[in-house]
Design a protein around this motif. Sequence first.
Motif, PDB file in Angstrom:
ATOM      1  N   LYS A 388      -1.897 -18.135 -27.539  1.00  0.00           N
ATOM      2  CA  LYS A 388      -1.433 -18.158 -26.102  1.00  0.00           C
ATOM      3  C   LYS A 388      -2.455 -19.247 -25.482  1.00  0.00           C
ATOM      4  O   LYS A 388      -2.668 -19.005 -24.332  1.00  0.00           O
ATOM      5  CB  LYS A 388      -1.489 -16.888 -25.473  1.00  0.00           C
ATOM      6  CG  LYS A 388      -0.492 -15.645 -25.971  1.00  0.00           C
ATOM      7  CD  LYS A 388      -0.501 -14.502 -25.389  1.00  0.00           C
ATOM      8  CE  LYS A 388       0.422 -13.561 -25.773  1.00  0.00           C
ATOM      9  NZ  LYS A 388       0.452 -12.471 -25.044  1.00  0.00           N
ATOM     10  N   ARG A 390      -1.610 -22.217 -24.345  1.00  0.00           N
ATOM     11  CA  ARG A 390      -1.063 -22.692 -22.867  1.00  0.00           C
ATOM     12  C   ARG A 390      -1.101 -21.856 -21.819  1.00  0.00           C
ATOM     13  O   ARG A 390      -1.549 -22.400 -20.590  1.00  0.00           O
ATOM     14  CB  ARG A 390       0.499 -23.183 -23.353  1.00  0.00           C
ATOM     15  CG  ARG A 390       0.992 -24.097 -22.300  1.00  0.00           C
ATOM     16  CD  ARG A 390       2.339 -24.088 -22.245  1.00  0.00           C
ATOM     17  NE  ARG A 390       2.907 -24.798 -23.493  1.00  0.00           N
ATOM     18  CZ  ARG A 390       3.272 -26.033 -23.341  1.00  0.00           C
ATOM     19  NH1 ARG A 390       2.803 -26.834 -22.397  1.00  0.00           N
ATOM     20  NH2 ARG A 390       3.616 -26.756 -24.709  1.00  0.00           N
ATOM     21  N   GLU A 391      -1.023 -20.602 -22.018  1.00  0.00           N
ATOM     22  CA  GLU A 391      -1.155 -19.573 -21.110  1.00  0.00           C
ATOM     23  C   GLU A 391      -2.282 -19.571 -20.501  1.00  0.00           C
ATOM     24  O   GLU A 391      -2.651 -19.473 -19.178  1.00  0.00           O
ATOM     25  CB  GLU A 391      -0.313 -18.072 -21.626  1.00  0.00           C
ATOM     26  CG  GLU A 391       1.220 -18.116 -21.779  1.00  0.00           C
ATOM     27  CD  GLU A 391       1.454 -18.683 -23.103  1.00  0.00           C
ATOM     28  OE1 GLU A 391       0.546 -19.363 -23.724  1.00  0.00           O
ATOM     29  OE2 GLU A 391       2.641 -18.585 -23.531  1.00  0.00           O
ATOM     30  N   ASP A 394      -3.340 -22.521 -18.286  1.00  0.00           N
ATOM     31  CA  ASP A 394      -2.705 -22.267 -17.099  1.00  0.00           C
ATOM     32  C   ASP A 394      -3.214 -21.344 -16.048  1.00  0.00           C
ATOM     33  O   ASP A 394      -3.705 -21.487 -15.031  1.00  0.00           O
ATOM     34  CB  ASP A 394      -1.431 -21.737 -17.247  1.00  0.00           C
ATOM     35  CG  ASP A 394      -0.371 -21.758 -16.130  1.00  0.00           C
ATOM     36  OD1 ASP A 394      -0.295 -22.691 -15.238  1.00  0.00           O
ATOM     37  OD2 ASP A 394       0.057 -20.751 -15.717  1.00  0.00           O
ATOM     38  N   LEU A 424      -2.803 -12.726 -19.676  1.00  0.00           N
ATOM     39  CA  LEU A 424      -2.015 -14.257 -20.077  1.00  0.00           C
ATOM     40  C   LEU A 424      -0.669 -14.328 -19.599  1.00  0.00           C
ATOM     41  O   LEU A 424      -0.188 -15.207 -19.203  1.00  0.00           O
ATOM     42  CB  LEU A 424      -2.453 -14.533 -21.415  1.00  0.00           C
ATOM     43  CG  LEU A 424      -3.920 -14.607 -21.684  1.00  0.00           C
ATOM     44  CD1 LEU A 424      -4.032 -15.075 -23.139  1.00  0.00           C
ATOM     45  CD2 LEU A 424      -4.785 -15.561 -20.849  1.00  0.00           C
ATOM     46  N   ASP A 425      -0.103 -13.119 -19.768  1.00  0.00           N
ATOM     47  CA  ASP A 425       1.557 -13.194 -19.753  1.00  0.00           C
ATOM     48  C   ASP A 425       2.126 -13.095 -18.131  1.00  0.00           C
ATOM     49  O   ASP A 425       2.619 -13.566 -17.483  1.00  0.00           O
ATOM     50  CB  ASP A 425       2.242 -12.121 -20.335  1.00  0.00           C
ATOM     51  CG  ASP A 425       2.086 -12.129 -21.974  1.00  0.00           C
ATOM     52  OD1 ASP A 425       2.047 -13.228 -22.409  1.00  0.00           O
ATOM     53  OD2 ASP A 425       2.086 -11.196 -22.435  1.00  0.00           O
ATOM     54  N   GLU A 426       1.001 -12.325 -17.439  1.00  0.00           N
ATOM     55  CA  GLU A 426       1.082 -12.073 -16.025  1.00  0.00           C
ATOM     56  C   GLU A 426      -0.307 -12.293 -15.362  1.00  0.00           C
ATOM     57  O   GLU A 426      -0.829 -11.201 -14.849  1.00  0.00           O
ATOM     58  CB  GLU A 426       1.541 -10.722 -15.611  1.00  0.00           C
ATOM     59  CG  GLU A 426       3.039 -10.319 -16.323  1.00  0.00           C
ATOM     60  CD  GLU A 426       3.961 -11.077 -15.636  1.00  0.00           C
ATOM     61  OE1 GLU A 426       3.819 -11.489 -14.495  1.00  0.00           O
ATOM     62  OE2 GLU A 426       5.077 -11.104 -16.057  1.00  0.00           O
TER      63      GLU A 426
END
Length: 465
Positions: A388, A390-391, A394, A424-426
């Motif tokens: 993850k 890239r996440e 970001d 990382l997802d939210e």
Amino acid sequence: MVSTVGGMADLPFGFSAGDDPDRDKRKNDNPDSGPGSGGDPFGSGFPGGEFDMSQLGQIFSKLGEMFSGAGTSMAGGTSAGPVNYDLARQLASSSIGFVAPIPEQTATAISDAVRLAETWLDGVTPLPAGTTRAVAWTPTDWIDNTMDTWKRLCDPVAQQISTVWAQALPEEAKAMAGPLLAMMSQMGGMAFGSQLGQALGTLSKEVLTSTDIGLPLGPKGIAALMPEAIEALAEGLEQPRSEIVTFLAAREAAHHRLFSHVPWLPGQLLNAVEAFARGTKIDMSGIEEFARGFNPASLTDPSEMEQLLNQGIFEPKATPEQTAALERLETTLALIEGWVQTVVSDALGDRIPGTPALSEMLRRRRATGGPAEQTFATLVGLELRPRKMREAADLWRKLTEAVGADTRDSVWQHPDLLPSAGDLDEPAAFIDRMIGGDTSDLDNAIADLERDLRRGDAGPDEPRD
């Protein structure tokens, strides 16, 4: 190929099916071992492949003589532990071949690039410089300076596999099997050392810096770049070599800022890899079946021994605990790589136009499992990929915009403050907590630590919380 489960690699090192081009040469060089010595090396036949328990003592004696000679000729001496690191170093050096000295001009250019990168990084992160020296390494230098860390990473899984034999032997055989197990351990150590040496020889020519796979493999504070590998990389890129070197120097320096000034981070990463390796479960049913049909006469032929090791009976099985540990490790690696990408982009973005393209190139290299990741998977049985990244990059970028670099980097004060895989997802909720100054995770961690300390101080008759 054995299928992977939960991020597990095909097989840990020592049990690949690859051919050893030097095996026949070694057998010919050692006339006292293997079938090439002429006749039965035991001096007593095994008609029909049957095994007479009354001959066990003679077998142990002959096996001891045979493997003692084989071990000396293959490794140039003895090596304690589950991996023969002397053999690994010799094979790695042999696969590298001649190494030309690094020109002084190149070493100076790398030192200057690291110094410049440190100056630019000072403006984008409160974490101070973590490098004490910048060096240019040859592949041989890389092996010499990272071998201690590889020992720490490789020993747990090798130890587990080398001791699993004793668990599978029938009870009546265990008392008599001491010499055999010792010799199996020696053979396993040579097998592991051979695989490790070949893999490190390849890896030493692929890595770009000492932190290229996200782990602190080299000595603390030593920023190391690999001119030979960088030159090979630059041939396929459009950016000038000077920009590529400065970009990689900035990444190396940024990694060292974390590893030097976040004291818990290096140990947590290496401990996680060690714990993952120690938790490897072996399919005992396959070993038990193998042990029931095992004929010690097969040990007289090293080629048959290699075939036995490659039958897949040592296939590692992922456990729920390992799956959870793997997710935590991958999340931490992604956070490290994402942070490095963020601060390097901030430091170099206005100065080196090719920074975004170089960052994306390295991200793809890591995410798709380049040579470094594949070799690490072979050695430790673990696919070391920041899935993850890239996440994570970001999240760090948005957090920087929301609260600034000082508050962003305060997250590294304690592992419980770091974003989770869910964050990382939210990332919005995590950023909102940071904007609001929420330190509940750290407060809870301190409370748990204090409670553990009180329990440790309580006597045997004192009440505990």
